[in-house]
Design a protein around this motif. Structure first.
Motif, mmCIF file in Angstrom:
data_model
loop_
_atom_site.group_PDB
_atom_site.id
_atom_site.type_symbol
_atom_site.label_atom_id
_atom_site.label_comp_id
_atom_site.label_asym_id
_atom_site.label_seq_id
_atom_site.Cartn_x
_atom_site.Cartn_y
_atom_site.Cartn_z
ATOM 1 N N LEU A 1 0.805 -1.216 0.000
ATOM 2 C CA LEU A 1 0.000 0.000 0.000
ATOM 3 C C LEU A 1 0.844 1.275 0.000
ATOM 4 C CD1 LEU A 1 -2.586 -1.026 2.753
ATOM 5 C CD2 LEU A 1 -2.907 -1.094 0.281
ATOM 6 N N LEU A 2 2.112 1.167 0.350
ATOM 7 C CA LEU A 2 2.929 2.348 0.609
ATOM 8 C C LEU A 2 4.059 2.647 -0.375
ATOM 9 C CD1 LEU A 2 3.273 1.800 4.454
ATOM 10 C CD2 LEU A 2 1.761 3.407 3.295
ATOM 11 N N PRO A 3 4.250 1.909 -1.451
ATOM 12 C CA PRO A 3 5.450 2.153 -2.262
ATOM 13 C C PRO A 3 5.527 3.559 -2.863
ATOM 14 C CG PRO A 3 3.997 0.661 -3.416
ATOM 15 C CD PRO A 3 3.450 0.832 -2.021
ATOM 16 N N THR A 4 4.417 4.129 -3.262
ATOM 17 C CA THR A 4 4.454 5.473 -3.845
ATOM 18 C C THR A 4 4.931 6.491 -2.814
ATOM 19 O OG1 THR A 4 2.663 4.895 -5.348
ATOM 20 C CG2 THR A 4 3.113 7.236 -5.045
ATOM 21 N N PHE A 5 4.384 6.415 -1.615
ATOM 22 C CA PHE A 5 4.775 7.322 -0.531
ATOM 23 C C PHE A 5 6.246 7.132 -0.159
ATOM 24 C CE2 PHE A 5 5.216 7.883 4.119
ATOM 25 C CZ PHE A 5 5.019 9.261 4.182
ATOM 26 N N ILE A 6 6.659 5.900 0.021
ATOM 27 C CA ILE A 6 8.036 5.606 0.423
ATOM 28 C C ILE A 6 9.016 5.997 -0.676
ATOM 29 C CG2 ILE A 6 9.642 3.719 0.952
ATOM 30 C CD1 ILE A 6 7.240 2.417 2.470
ATOM 31 N N ASN A 7 8.712 5.663 -1.924
ATOM 32 C CA ASN A 7 9.606 6.018 -3.036
ATOM 33 C C ASN A 7 9.737 7.529 -3.193
ATOM 34 O OD1 ASN A 7 10.090 3.350 -3.609
ATOM 35 N ND2 ASN A 7 8.555 3.242 -5.223
ATOM 36 N N TYR A 8 8.626 8.236 -3.056
ATOM 37 C CA TYR A 8 8.681 9.692 -3.154
ATOM 38 C C TYR A 8 9.590 10.272 -2.069
ATOM 39 C CZ TYR A 8 7.501 14.558 -2.531
ATOM 40 O OH TYR A 8 7.589 15.909 -2.363
ATOM 41 N N PHE A 9 9.380 9.835 -0.849
ATOM 42 C CA PHE A 9 10.176 10.367 0.261
ATOM 43 C C PHE A 9 11.651 10.030 0.081
ATOM 44 C CE2 PHE A 9 11.986 10.691 4.441
ATOM 45 C CZ PHE A 9 11.409 11.854 4.921
ATOM 46 N N GLU A 10 11.921 8.791 -0.304
ATOM 47 C CA GLU A 10 13.310 8.366 -0.486
ATOM 48 C C GLU A 10 13.984 9.133 -1.622
ATOM 49 O OE1 GLU A 10 15.742 4.243 -0.375
ATOM 50 O OE2 GLU A 10 13.874 4.233 -1.523
ATOM 51 N N ASP A 11 13.325 9.257 -2.751
ATOM 52 C CA ASP A 11 13.908 9.969 -3.904
ATOM 53 C C ASP A 11 14.080 11.459 -3.637
ATOM 54 O OD1 ASP A 11 13.914 7.569 -5.234
ATOM 55 O OD2 ASP A 11 12.226 8.063 -6.540
ATOM 56 N N THR A 12 13.175 12.026 -2.870
ATOM 57 C CA THR A 12 13.198 13.456 -2.626
ATOM 58 C C THR A 12 14.142 13.850 -1.503
ATOM 59 O OG1 THR A 12 10.906 13.562 -3.376
ATOM 60 C CG2 THR A 12 11.745 15.472 -2.182
ATOM 61 N N TYR A 13 14.218 13.037 -0.450
ATOM 62 C CA TYR A 13 14.954 13.453 0.736
ATOM 63 C C TYR A 13 16.107 12.541 1.159
ATOM 64 C CZ TYR A 13 10.891 16.430 1.176
ATOM 65 O OH TYR A 13 9.903 17.339 0.928
ATOM 66 N N ILE A 14 16.117 11.293 0.747
ATOM 67 C CA ILE A 14 17.149 10.367 1.230
ATOM 68 C C ILE A 14 18.197 10.130 0.153
ATOM 69 C CG2 ILE A 14 17.616 8.105 2.243
ATOM 70 C CD1 ILE A 14 15.823 9.779 4.035
ATOM 71 N N ILE A 15 17.836 9.389 -0.874
ATOM 72 C CA ILE A 15 18.753 9.092 -1.983
ATOM 73 C C ILE A 15 17.917 8.643 -3.171
ATOM 74 C CG2 ILE A 15 19.165 6.669 -1.447
ATOM 75 C CD1 ILE A 15 22.161 7.318 -2.056
ATOM 76 N N CYS A 16 18.369 8.935 -4.326
ATOM 77 C CA CYS A 16 17.627 8.583 -5.539
ATOM 78 C C CYS A 16 18.411 7.505 -6.288
ATOM 79 C CB CYS A 16 17.466 9.828 -6.400
ATOM 80 S SG CYS A 16 16.384 9.586 -7.805
ATOM 81 N N VAL A 17 17.715 6.563 -6.888
ATOM 82 C CA VAL A 17 18.355 5.536 -7.700
ATOM 83 C C VAL A 17 17.983 5.820 -9.154
ATOM 84 C CG1 VAL A 17 18.518 3.075 -8.173
ATOM 85 C CG2 VAL A 17 18.179 3.864 -5.823
ATOM 86 N N ASN A 18 18.993 6.003 -9.985
ATOM 87 C CA ASN A 18 18.713 6.329 -11.389
ATOM 88 C C ASN A 18 18.325 5.088 -12.179
ATOM 89 O OD1 ASN A 18 21.099 5.011 -12.096
ATOM 90 N ND2 ASN A 18 22.260 6.899 -12.373
#
Length: 79
Positions: free
Chosen positions: A48-65
């Motif tokens: 249920l949470l991948p969109t929320f988690i991916n957004y937060f991770e890409d925006t504030y933690i680290i992004c995977v190209n």
């Protein structure tokens, strides 16, 4: 119900834990994010949470190209 039980099982409180990571010292952010994703709440709701988690991770933690390599997040942790 004890407060600790409510805190660990209440979805609204659990969802607030991710943005709260912003208030941690910089050196604790990445490990705290990983640890949070290993909690029972996030494991039980991972579909249920991948969109929320991916957004937060890409925006504030680290992004995977697209090549699978880590790149800088949109906003650096140091802000």
């Amino acid at each position: 119900m004890r407060l600790s039980n409510k805190y660990s099982s209440d979805p609204e409180l659990n969802m607030r834990k991710i943005p709260a990571i912003a208030y941690l010292p910089e050196n604790l952010v990445k490990d705290s994010f990983k640890n949070l994703l290993q909690t029972e709440f996030y494991k039980n709701n991972k579909e249920l949470l991948p969109t929320f988690i991916n957004y937060f991770e890409d925006t504030y933690i680290i992004c995977v190209n697209r090549g699978g390599q880590n790149t800088s997040s949109l906003f650096p942790i140091a802000i």
